[in-house]
Write an enzyme that holds these catalytic residues in place. Structure first.
Site, PDB file in Angstrom:
ATOM      1  CG  HIS A  68      -1.951   1.034   1.245  1.00  0.00           C
ATOM      2  ND1 HIS A  68      -3.133   0.920   0.545  1.00  0.00           N
ATOM      3  CD2 HIS A  68      -2.005   2.239   1.863  1.00  0.00           C
ATOM      4  CE1 HIS A  68      -3.872   2.006   0.751  1.00  0.00           C
ATOM      5  NE2 HIS A  68      -3.203   2.825   1.540  1.00  0.00           N
TER       6      HIS A  68
ATOM      7  CG  MET B  96      -0.551  11.522   1.895  1.00  0.00           C
ATOM      8  SD  MET B  96      -0.410  11.631   3.679  1.00  0.00           S
ATOM      9  CE  MET B  96      -0.843   9.946   4.148  1.00  0.00           C
TER      10      MET B  96
ATOM     11  CG  HIS C 196      -4.895   5.691  -0.332  1.00  0.00           C
ATOM     12  ND1 HIS C 196      -4.952   5.621   1.046  1.00  0.00           N
ATOM     13  CD2 HIS C 196      -5.928   6.498  -0.713  1.00  0.00           C
ATOM     14  CE1 HIS C 196      -5.966   6.361   1.472  1.00  0.00           C
ATOM     15  NE2 HIS C 196      -6.560   6.908   0.437  1.00  0.00           N
TER      16      HIS C 196
ATOM     17  CG  MET D   3      -5.083  10.116   0.596  1.00  0.00           C
ATOM     18  SD  MET D   3      -4.272   9.535   2.096  1.00  0.00           S
ATOM     19  CE  MET D   3      -3.049   8.445   1.375  1.00  0.00           C
TER      20      MET D   3
ATOM     21  CG  ASP E 232      -5.706   2.913   4.515  1.00  0.00           C
ATOM     22  OD1 ASP E 232      -4.931   2.725   5.469  1.00  0.00           O
ATOM     23  OD2 ASP E 232      -5.454   3.692   3.565  1.00  0.00           O
TER      24      ASP E 232
ATOM     25  N   GLY F 208      -0.316  -0.171   8.577  1.00  0.00           N
ATOM     26  CA  GLY F 208       0.933   0.585   8.554  1.00  0.00           C
ATOM     27  C   GLY F 208       1.679   0.463   9.860  1.00  0.00           C
TER      28      GLY F 208
HETATM   29  C1  DX5 Z   1      -3.656   7.225   6.165  1.00  0.00           C
HETATM   30  C2  DX5 Z   1      -3.172   6.218   5.175  1.00  0.00           C
HETATM   31  C3  DX5 Z   1      -2.959   4.857   5.697  1.00  0.00           C
HETATM   32  C4  DX5 Z   1      -1.974   4.760   6.847  1.00  0.00           C
HETATM   33  C5  DX5 Z   1      -2.543   3.757   7.778  1.00  0.00           C
HETATM   34  O1  DX5 Z   1      -4.039   8.358   5.484  1.00  0.00           O
HETATM   35  O2  DX5 Z   1      -4.079   6.116   4.091  1.00  0.00           O
HETATM   36  O3  DX5 Z   1      -2.630   3.951   4.659  1.00  0.00           O
HETATM   37  O4  DX5 Z   1      -0.688   4.364   6.473  1.00  0.00           O
HETATM   38  O5  DX5 Z   1      -1.777   3.724   8.913  1.00  0.00           O
HETATM   39  P1  DX5 Z   1      -2.177   2.863  10.180  1.00  0.00           P
HETATM   40  O6  DX5 Z   1      -2.273   1.432   9.752  1.00  0.00           O
HETATM   41  O7  DX5 Z   1      -1.040   3.115  11.123  1.00  0.00           O
HETATM   42  O8  DX5 Z   1      -3.480   3.402  10.678  1.00  0.00           O
HETATM   43 ZN    ZN Z   2      -3.759   4.536   2.626  1.00  0.00          ZN
END
Ligand code: DX5
Ligand code: ZN
Length: 216
Positions: free
Chosen positions: A31, A35, A64, A66, A173, A195
């Protein structure tokens, strides 16, 4: 069932090493959180990092986005080797068009909804997507707490899927650990991003095994 470790919590100075660790541990996806400092108040990396990681990894790259104006960047990410490209419903007024664009580029298309966005907002594009990502935290940062109210949306998506005869994957997620993952699995999710649970530990391999066992 697929595990998709989020490299947001990996060691950015040793990204290739951390990717190898999770690949060896049996994760199927990687993943990658992109950002832009606008759609979310944080910055990560761009297509160059994705292309660099691609050279050494066979994992399915689960990207992903963002970012604002995702339509301006999906081609770069497809060329960099992204296998699944996911865009937020809230990030573009051209949602249907950008999903079509991703498919045309030969990648799998995914749509993402924030905790405050209801499923009805993505109903018109469900027939276009290979994956729906239900955010279980507000996007932007790792290590946040799972929001239980989001689980009902997984159940709703599962029902819609049946009704419409579609077969997209349902990914979750944010705040995923061996307990919240099982809650989401019971609701109908089959792709699990984690994560901090994996990377903020002494032994990421063990954490992946813990997740796999809990979801088996
Ligand atoms: C947050 C991300 C996640 C993040 C999740 O905006 O999209 O992918 O890495 O992190 P954990 O698993 O620590 O919540
Ligand atoms: Zn994510």
């Amino acid at each position: 069932m697929k595990i998709s470790p989020s490299i947001l919590s990996a060691d950015f100075a040793h990204l290739a090493r951390d990717v190898q660790i999770v690949e060896k541990a049996g994760a199927q996806y990687l993943h990658i959180d992109i950002m832009d400092g606008h759609f979310v108040p944080n910055l990560t990396f761009g297509p160059n990092v994705v292309a660099a990681l691609r050279k050494d990894s066979q994992l399915v790259f689960d990207v992903h986005l963002m970012i604002e104006h995702p339509e301006n960047f999906v081609e770069d990410f497809a060329k960099a080797g992204a296998n699944i490209i996911m865009v937020h419903q809230e990030s573009t007024v051209h949602l249907h068009g950008v999903l079509q664009q991703i498919k045309k580029l030969g990648a799998r298309a995914g749509v993402v909804i924030n905790p405050g966005t209801p499923v009805v907002m993505i109903e018109p594009v469900l027939s276009l997507v290979d994956q729906v990502l239900v955010m279980t935290v507000n996007p932007g940062f790792g290590g946040q707490q799972f929001i239980p109210e989001t689980v009902e949306k997984i159940v709703e998506l599962k029902k819609l899927q049946k009704k419409l005869g579609l077969d997209f994957d349902i990914e979750v997620d944010g705040g995923i650990n061996e307990k919240t993952a099982v809650t989401c699995q019971e609701a109908g999710a089959n792709v699990f991003v984690a994560g901090s649970f994996i990377f903020n530990s002494e032994n990421p391999t063990e954490k992946i095994l813990t997740l796999k066992e809990a979801l088996a």
